[in-house]
Motif scaffolding. Structure first.
Motif, PDB file in Angstrom:
ATOM      1  N   VAL A 243       0.821  -1.211   0.000  1.00 22.51           N
ATOM      2  CA  VAL A 243       0.000   0.000   0.000  1.00 22.51           C
ATOM      3  C   VAL A 243       0.859   1.266   0.000  1.00 22.51           C
ATOM      4  CG1 VAL A 243      -1.713   1.276   1.325  1.00 22.51           C
ATOM      5  CG2 VAL A 243      -1.893  -1.190   1.137  1.00 22.51           C
ATOM      6  N   ASP A 244       2.054   1.189   0.623  1.00 26.76           N
ATOM      7  CA  ASP A 244       2.865   2.408   0.677  1.00 26.76           C
ATOM      8  C   ASP A 244       3.476   2.778  -0.678  1.00 26.76           C
ATOM      9  OD1 ASP A 244       4.890   0.594   0.434  1.00 26.76           O
ATOM     10  OD2 ASP A 244       5.610   0.796   2.511  1.00 26.76           O
ATOM     11  N   GLU A 245       3.266   1.934  -1.704  1.00 28.52           N
ATOM     12  CA  GLU A 245       3.718   2.303  -3.056  1.00 28.52           C
ATOM     13  C   GLU A 245       2.681   3.167  -3.784  1.00 28.52           C
ATOM     14  OE1 GLU A 245       5.059  -1.284  -5.249  1.00 28.52           O
ATOM     15  OE2 GLU A 245       5.146  -2.197  -3.263  1.00 28.52           O
ATOM     16  N   LEU A 246       1.499   3.331  -3.190  1.00 34.28           N
ATOM     17  CA  LEU A 246       0.453   4.120  -3.852  1.00 34.28           C
ATOM     18  C   LEU A 246       0.681   5.610  -3.595  1.00 34.28           C
ATOM     19  CD1 LEU A 246      -2.642   1.949  -2.814  1.00 34.28           C
ATOM     20  CD2 LEU A 246      -1.435   1.934  -5.012  1.00 34.28           C
ATOM     21  N   PRO A 247       0.428   6.469  -4.600  1.00 38.15           N
ATOM     22  CA  PRO A 247       0.592   7.912  -4.379  1.00 38.15           C
ATOM     23  C   PRO A 247      -0.467   8.389  -3.387  1.00 38.15           C
ATOM     24  CG  PRO A 247      -0.444   7.496  -6.507  1.00 38.15           C
ATOM     25  CD  PRO A 247      -0.070   6.158  -5.948  1.00 38.15           C
ATOM     26  N   PRO A 248      -0.081   9.168  -2.351  1.00 33.19           N
ATOM     27  CA  PRO A 248      -0.997   9.478  -1.258  1.00 33.19           C
ATOM     28  C   PRO A 248      -2.180  10.368  -1.628  1.00 33.19           C
ATOM     29  CG  PRO A 248       1.131  10.580  -0.954  1.00 33.19           C
ATOM     30  CD  PRO A 248       1.276   9.685  -2.135  1.00 33.19           C
ATOM     31  N   ASN A 249      -1.999  11.353  -2.505  1.00 34.03           N
ATOM     32  CA  ASN A 249      -3.084  12.321  -2.695  1.00 34.03           C
ATOM     33  C   ASN A 249      -3.687  12.370  -4.094  1.00 34.03           C
ATOM     34  OD1 ASN A 249      -2.944  13.281   0.018  1.00 34.03           O
ATOM     35  ND2 ASN A 249      -1.037  14.308  -0.563  1.00 34.03           N
ATOM     36  N   GLN A 250      -3.196  11.538  -4.991  1.00 35.49           N
ATOM     37  CA  GLN A 250      -3.687  11.558  -6.378  1.00 35.49           C
ATOM     38  C   GLN A 250      -5.034  10.834  -6.468  1.00 35.49           C
ATOM     39  OE1 GLN A 250      -0.599   9.859  -8.866  1.00 35.49           O
ATOM     40  NE2 GLN A 250      -1.964   9.861 -10.633  1.00 35.49           N
ATOM     41  N   ASP A 251      -5.906  11.282  -7.397  1.00 35.63           N
ATOM     42  CA  ASP A 251      -7.149  10.554  -7.646  1.00 35.63           C
ATOM     43  C   ASP A 251      -6.837   9.344  -8.525  1.00 35.63           C
ATOM     44  OD1 ASP A 251      -8.709  12.258  -6.204  1.00 35.63           O
ATOM     45  OD2 ASP A 251      -9.252  13.515  -7.918  1.00 35.63           O
ATOM     46  N   ILE A 252      -6.981   8.155  -7.954  1.00 35.08           N
ATOM     47  CA  ILE A 252      -6.604   6.943  -8.684  1.00 35.08           C
ATOM     48  C   ILE A 252      -7.662   5.852  -8.518  1.00 35.08           C
ATOM     49  CG2 ILE A 252      -4.099   7.291  -8.560  1.00 35.08           C
ATOM     50  CD1 ILE A 252      -4.065   5.417  -6.112  1.00 35.08           C
ATOM     51  N   THR A 253      -7.571   4.852  -9.391  1.00 36.53           N
ATOM     52  CA  THR A 253      -8.344   3.624  -9.216  1.00 36.53           C
ATOM     53  C   THR A 253      -7.373   2.554  -8.721  1.00 36.53           C
ATOM     54  OG1 THR A 253      -9.857   4.173 -11.021  1.00 36.53           O
ATOM     55  CG2 THR A 253      -9.729   1.858 -10.389  1.00 36.53           C
ATOM     56  N   VAL A 254      -7.795   1.780  -7.723  1.00 37.88           N
ATOM     57  CA  VAL A 254      -6.956   0.687  -7.235  1.00 37.88           C
ATOM     58  C   VAL A 254      -7.708  -0.632  -7.426  1.00 37.88           C
ATOM     59  CG1 VAL A 254      -5.782  -0.340  -5.240  1.00 37.88           C
ATOM     60  CG2 VAL A 254      -5.802   2.147  -5.539  1.00 37.88           C
TER      61      VAL A 254
END
Ligand code: TXA
Ligand code: MG
Length: 330
Positions: A243-254
């Motif tokens: 999870v820590d590889e995800l950008p913290p504030n960007q609008d994304i789909t996971v």
């Protein structure tokens, strides 16, 4: 036209109808346990050409011939090595395509001009009933070239609309295409990983080389499907494990397993698409998840699975999707 058919006890009237369409020289989309296929009678050259035309598929990319009975293999190939027969007995019906030396009677269009032909017996009552009626059916996945393989009849309809008859038996179970392995001589070569894993095959023969995604320097390739651009999603795709590889504030789909839902689904910047509980549900759902992610239009992060079992095939497909999305962006 879409015909709803019972996945376990297919209505024989519907099978007959679809079979007649095949016998008349047209194509039919049908379910298998892996993905939906776009089928034509394997020996009808004109009908097989229609598959290539409808998909927009390069003519040197060979099709898999689907059989309903082991004895049909002997009409299609010149030789079946003893150990090859054994793997067919063990894994058929099931998600394994074996490459053998083709007889002249298999049209060159069907095998993309190669000397060999890939054969499999699908583990799906609808597919088996259809083959029993029409004889061996050549079928690639029922998507336009460059789209993800279809795991529901709706996906087939999205790509082909009313151009083809679709037998709708609900979502497919495995969700990833069959393992493709050349069993003409040992070591056997896996060209595409799938639900029948290298370890499962190694119990029956020597599998020393995996050509997964490998393309020779001169551009030639032992399995033509490997050289073509794979499904390139129209959103940027990145892969992650933690999870820590995800950008913290960007609008994304996971796209990830349920295990990550408690951490991620509450975050306002994240659209969460679930892959279910484990590797098997992830394999079954990934193509649908990618089609959904395209609708959201956001940069998409896809969770990698452990490199074992069907996780190997899953990882290979999502790596290709990520690589292709990157190439499009460049
Ligand atoms: O699960 C599946 O295999 C599905 C369902 C419908 O059965 N079919 C499928 O077909 O995925 P397709 O055409 O999308 O992928 C077949 C792959 C291609 O990469 C093709 O190049 C390879 O198998 N192939 C087929 N015949 C071959 C041959 N004689 N030698 C080497 N590779 C072959
Ligand atoms: Mg395909």
């Amino acid at each position: 036209m879409v015909l709803k058919v019972d996945p376990l006890k297919p209505e024989q009237s519907l099978i007959k109808k679809a079979c007649q369409v095949l016998l008349d020289g047209f194509v039919v989309a049908f379910p298998t346990e892996t993905v939906y296929g776009l089928g034509a009678i394997a020996t009808y050259e004109e009908a097989v050409r229609k598959i290539f035309y409808l998909k927009g598929r390069p003519t040197d990319n060979p099709l898999i011939v689907h059989v309903s009975d082991l004895s049909q293999v002997y009409d299609l190939v010149t030789e079946v090595p003893e150990k090859a027969r054994k793997v067919m007995e063990v894994f058929w019906p099931g998600p394994l395509s074996v490459i053998l030396q083709a007889k002249e009677s298999v049209p060159l269009v069907t095998r993309g001009g190669l000397e060999s032909v890939a054969i499999r017996m699908p583990a799906h009552p609808v597919a088996l009933s259809l083959i029993r009626c029409a004889g061996p059916i050549a079928a690639p996945s029922a998507n336009k070239s460059g789209r993800p393989s279809p795991t529901t009849a709706e996906h087939v309809y999205q790509d082909f609309g009313d151009d083809v008859l679709i037998l709708d038996a609900g979502p497919t179970l495995v969700g990833l295409e069959s393992t493709v392995v050349d069993v003409r001589e040992e070591p056997w070569k896996i060209y595409r990983p799938g639900a029948v894993t290298r370890e499962m095959l190694e119990a029956h023969g020597h599998v020393s080389v995996e050509y997964v995604g490998k393309i020779e320097e001169n551009g030639s390739t032992p399995s033509p499907g490997m050289k073509y651009r794979h499904y390139a999603p129209n959103v940027p795709v990145f892969l992650f494990r933690d999870v820590d590889e995800l950008p913290p504030n960007q609008d994304i789909t996971v796209i990830a397993l349920d295990g990550l839902a408690p951490t991620l689904s509450g975050k306002p910047n994240i659209i969460f698409i679930s892959l279910g509980a484990d590797q098997h549900s992830a394999a079954a759902r990934i193509y649908m998840a990618l089609r959904q992610a395209e609708q959201f239009g956001r940069t998409t992060y896809v969770q990698l699975m452990d490199e074992e079992g069907i996780g190997i095939a899953y990882n290979e497909r999502v790596r290709k999707a990520a690589g292709a999305s990157r190439k499009l962006a460049n």
